[in-house]
Design an enzyme around this catalytic site. Structure first.
Site, mmCIF file in Angstrom:
data_model
loop_
_atom_site.group_PDB
_atom_site.id
_atom_site.type_symbol
_atom_site.label_atom_id
_atom_site.label_comp_id
_atom_site.label_asym_id
_atom_site.label_seq_id
_atom_site.Cartn_x
_atom_site.Cartn_y
_atom_site.Cartn_z
ATOM 1 N N GLU A 151 -8.891 9.007 1.579
ATOM 2 C CA GLU A 151 -9.148 8.736 2.835
ATOM 3 C C GLU A 151 -10.340 9.408 3.447
ATOM 4 O OE1 GLU A 151 -4.696 7.686 2.547
ATOM 5 O OE2 GLU A 151 -6.308 9.102 1.845
ATOM 6 N N GLU A 192 0.790 7.552 -0.540
ATOM 7 C CA GLU A 192 1.898 7.993 0.476
ATOM 8 C C GLU A 192 3.216 7.456 0.376
ATOM 9 O OE1 GLU A 192 -0.538 9.811 4.112
ATOM 10 O OE2 GLU A 192 -1.118 7.670 3.591
#
Length: 710
Positions: free
Chosen positions: A133, A113
């Site tokens: 995730e 990210e």
């Protein structure tokens, strides 16, 4: 001219100015996780970039082997501390000066990210990018669900986020996740050169939020619909996959900033979910099971060649697991026909992979070239580890080990794959009991990840260390177990299966029991599992145990009655279920229900109804109580070892973490209260574990026993 800025090794983020470029190096071993210190360092670097007028760009790199390995999951569930990753990402993306990420090693989760928030991305050989995730019950919470689809499109982004898979440098560039792939491993040198090239070309900041890969057309709508339907089918009880689909859909329905607020809301929803705790526990458990006493007492022996005795289903599976790991394998069977069947079993698995396009014919030939078959035990003389997978009978096992003792080289590890038998007794068949250990694989051995390493009394510590080393080579989750009937998994299984049998005789149908356990999150119910593995296996175990069974113990004969008919499950097309025309999915069998009714009448039982919740509570209470006994008796080192066995070997829903963590989340007083209530009906079976009683009295839980001090 290059100005060197003093670097303090105590800080996890260091800065160096090279001409017009601020080189920001993240150095927070072991994986450069985004802990508080790293976040503070990145924030300070952005301050420096904004304030220093001589700087035109910032290059973000990772020191050591990785870029940024992800968020520091040890911080999950704790009070959040600024600066937050999402704010750092926003500052990078909106910077008026160029920001470039040079990726070496892992850029995972929050690390990717961060990279997505840079204006340009360079990858070097060995780079691994991904948003895993979902495997922890979470979703990308720092803009990943919004930036990735805008950059590479809806379909590709959904694939990466819903599988959690990692991609390499070549695929990253092909997808558009990275802009350039540079050979070599010099992320700093290659990164600085790339930044200077961009500056010379007059490249301007390129915010990912403005990328246009999301079109909102029919293909995007179809990709969203397909993903949603697949997740409903594959993961109906999981939270995060469905929220990820919703958030990717939002990329075409909302402007960036409102969609980011939606992402934050959904991320917090995952953080607050017990699934997050369960999945993170399961993640750590895979690593913690290797923390064993023998790790500091013994050094693993070299393992290059593995011998396997027995080419049946289990032996062939073990051989395939070793071949897949690149080891040489010698297979020994009792005679030529049995050997040919064993070799054929192995070859058929690889032929199937070739037929499915998952392996080339040349790769198959290369694997099979590392396999040799013999009918003479002397062929095992060069093996470093020999794994016996013969029939589950003590006399057979001892005969095999007597022969291994004669032919195996000094220092060879002699392992038995027994599921129940006393390994101390097996070791007596040799003159080297210090080299004998249990390696209990779970079928199919080349797929199932669990490996119980069963430690007998006289085994040398370096043999135990070798077993764990071999497990790593085979990519197994190894769990240390002590010697008892059934070790950890099968011992506990025998108890909660008895609880299921009692409920069946008391009024619950076998199909109601299976449905209730599936509703809890298991992929299959216990009776479906019995049909899959073969009802004759459990029948043989019950007959073996009959001589030592406590006469006061309630015994349910329903499973024996079914086995006596020759109904052993899928392999006989009939067991607890019917399997017409060889179907893999069974249908209820009226004749089984008749047997159940007959046994109820024989036992003088008036059947009563059970709700799905009642079935689950009794089933889990029996499992947890026996798990506590296994820890109390030191058959398992810690509760987490029990959790690992059941998540990886028995289908316990991973999002619940394992039976012992599940008990912690329900509350041990509640589990104990259930057991004490059931004990009023059957005090012989429902005996609270001494460990459970002690923990409740002390106000502690099972997790308190997982620490090194405990």
């Amino acid at each position: 001219m290059t100005l060197e800025v003093p670097v303090t090794t105590k800080k996890p983020v260091a800065y160096e100015i090279r001409g017009r470029v601020l080189v920001v190096s993240i150095d927070s071993p072991p994986v450069n996780a985004l802990g508080l210190g790293v976040r503070q360092g990145l924030s300070e670097a952005l301050d420096r970039l904004e304030e220093d007028q001589s700087l035109s760009a910032m290059l973000v790199v990772g020191a050591g082997a990785n870029f940024i390995g992800g968020a520091d999951i040890r911080e999950f569930g704790k009070p959040r501390q600024a600066p937050f990753v999402r704010d750092i990402c926003s500052r990078m993306e909106t910077s008026s000066k160029l920001v470039v990420a040079a990726i070496r090693g892992a850029a995972l989760g929050g690390g990717l990210e961060v990279a997505l928030s840079a204006h340009y991305r360079l990858v070097v050989d060995g780079a691994r990018l991904g948003l895993p995730e979902v495997l922890l019950g979470l979703l990308p919470g720092s803009g990943g669900t919004q930036r990735m689809p805008r950059l590479i499109g809806v379909s590709a982004a959904l694939d990466l986020m819903l599988t959690g898979r990692h991609i390499g440098a070549t695929e990253a560039v092909a997808l558009g996740l990275a802009d350039r792939h540079v050979s070599g491993a010099d992320a700093v040198g290659s990164g600085v050169a790339y930044v200077e090239e961009l500056l010379a070309q007059g490249a301007r900041p390129r915010p990912t939020r403005d990328a246009t890969a999301v079109r909102g057309d029919a293909s995007d709508v179809e990709a969203i619909s397909t993903a949603r339907n697949e997740q409903r089918k594959r993961h109906p009880m999981l939270l995060s996959p469905h929220l990820i689909v919703d958030l990717v859909e939002a990329t075409s329905q909302l402007p960036f900033d409102p969609a980011m607020e939606m992402e934050l809301e959904k991320f917090q929803q995952c953080i607050d979910s017990p699934q997050r705790r369960g999945l993170i526990h399961a993640f750590f458990v895979e690593r913690d099971t290797s923390k064993i006493p023998e790790a500091t007492k013994g050094k693993p022996r070299d393992v290059n060649e593995v011998g396997v005795v027995g080419g049946g289903t289990m032996g062939a599976g073990i051989a395939i697991a070793a071949l897949n790991a690149g080891l040489r394998v010698t297979l020994v069977e009792r005679d030529e026909p049995a050997l040919l069947r064993g070799l054929s079993n192995i070859e058929q698995v690889y032929a199937g992979l070739v037929a499915k396009g998952r392996m080339t014919k040349s790769d198959q030939n290369a694997v099979m070239a590392r396999l040799a078959g013999f009918t003479d035990f002397a062929a095992l003389g060069f093996a470093d580890v020999v794994i016996e997978a013969a029939f589950e009978d003590m006399k057979v096992k001892k005969d095999v080990f007597g022969q291994l003792d004669q032919v195996c080289k000094p220092g060879a590890v002699l392992a038995t794959n027994t599921s129940y038998l006393d390994i101390d007794e097996i070791a007596k068949a040799t003159n080297r009991p210090e080299d004998v250990i249990g390696l209990h694989f779970f079928a199919p051995a080349y797929i199932m990840r669990l490996l119980e390493v069963v430690v007998p009394r006289q085994v040398h510590p370096d043999v135990v260390a070798t077993a764990f080393s071999l497990a790593r080579i085979l990519k197994k989750v190894a769990v240390r177990a002590g010697v008892c009937d059934g070790f950890i998994g099968n011992r506990i299984l025998s108890v909660y299966r008895r609880a299921a049998d009692y409920m069946m005789e008391d009024g619950a149908s076998p199909y109601e029991i299976d449905a209730a356990i599936r509703a809890f999150g298991y992929p299959m119910g216990p009776l479906q599992v019995s049909d899959l593995s073969g009802g004759d296996i459990g029948w043989a175990t019950r007959k073996r145990q009959a001589q030592t069974r406590d006469p006061k113990q309630r015994y349910v004969r329903i499973a024996d009655r079914i086995a006596e008919q020759g109904w052993f499950g899928q392999k006989t097309r009939r067991g607890w279920y019917l399997y017409p025309d060889g179907a893999r999915k069974g249908v209820p069998d009226p004749d089984v229900l008749n047997i159940v009714d007959e046994e109820r009448k024989r036992s003088g039982i008036v059947p009563r109804s059970f709700t799905s919740e009642e079935i689950q509570r009794r089933y889990l209470a029996a499992m947890v109580n026996e798990g506590a006994n296994v820890v109390h008796e030191e058959i398992a080192l810690r509760p987490l070892d029990v959790d690992a066995v059941f998540v990886h070997g028995f289908g316990f829903p991973r999002f619940r973490g394992g039976p012992m963590l599940y008990a912690d989340m329900v509350g041990l007083p509640k589990i104990l209260s259930d057991i004490e209530a059931y004990a009023k009906e059957d005090p012989q079976f429902w005996r609270p574990s001494p460990l459970l009683l002690r923990l409740v009295s002390e106000g502690r839980d099972f997790s308190s026993l997982n620490t090194r001090d405990a």
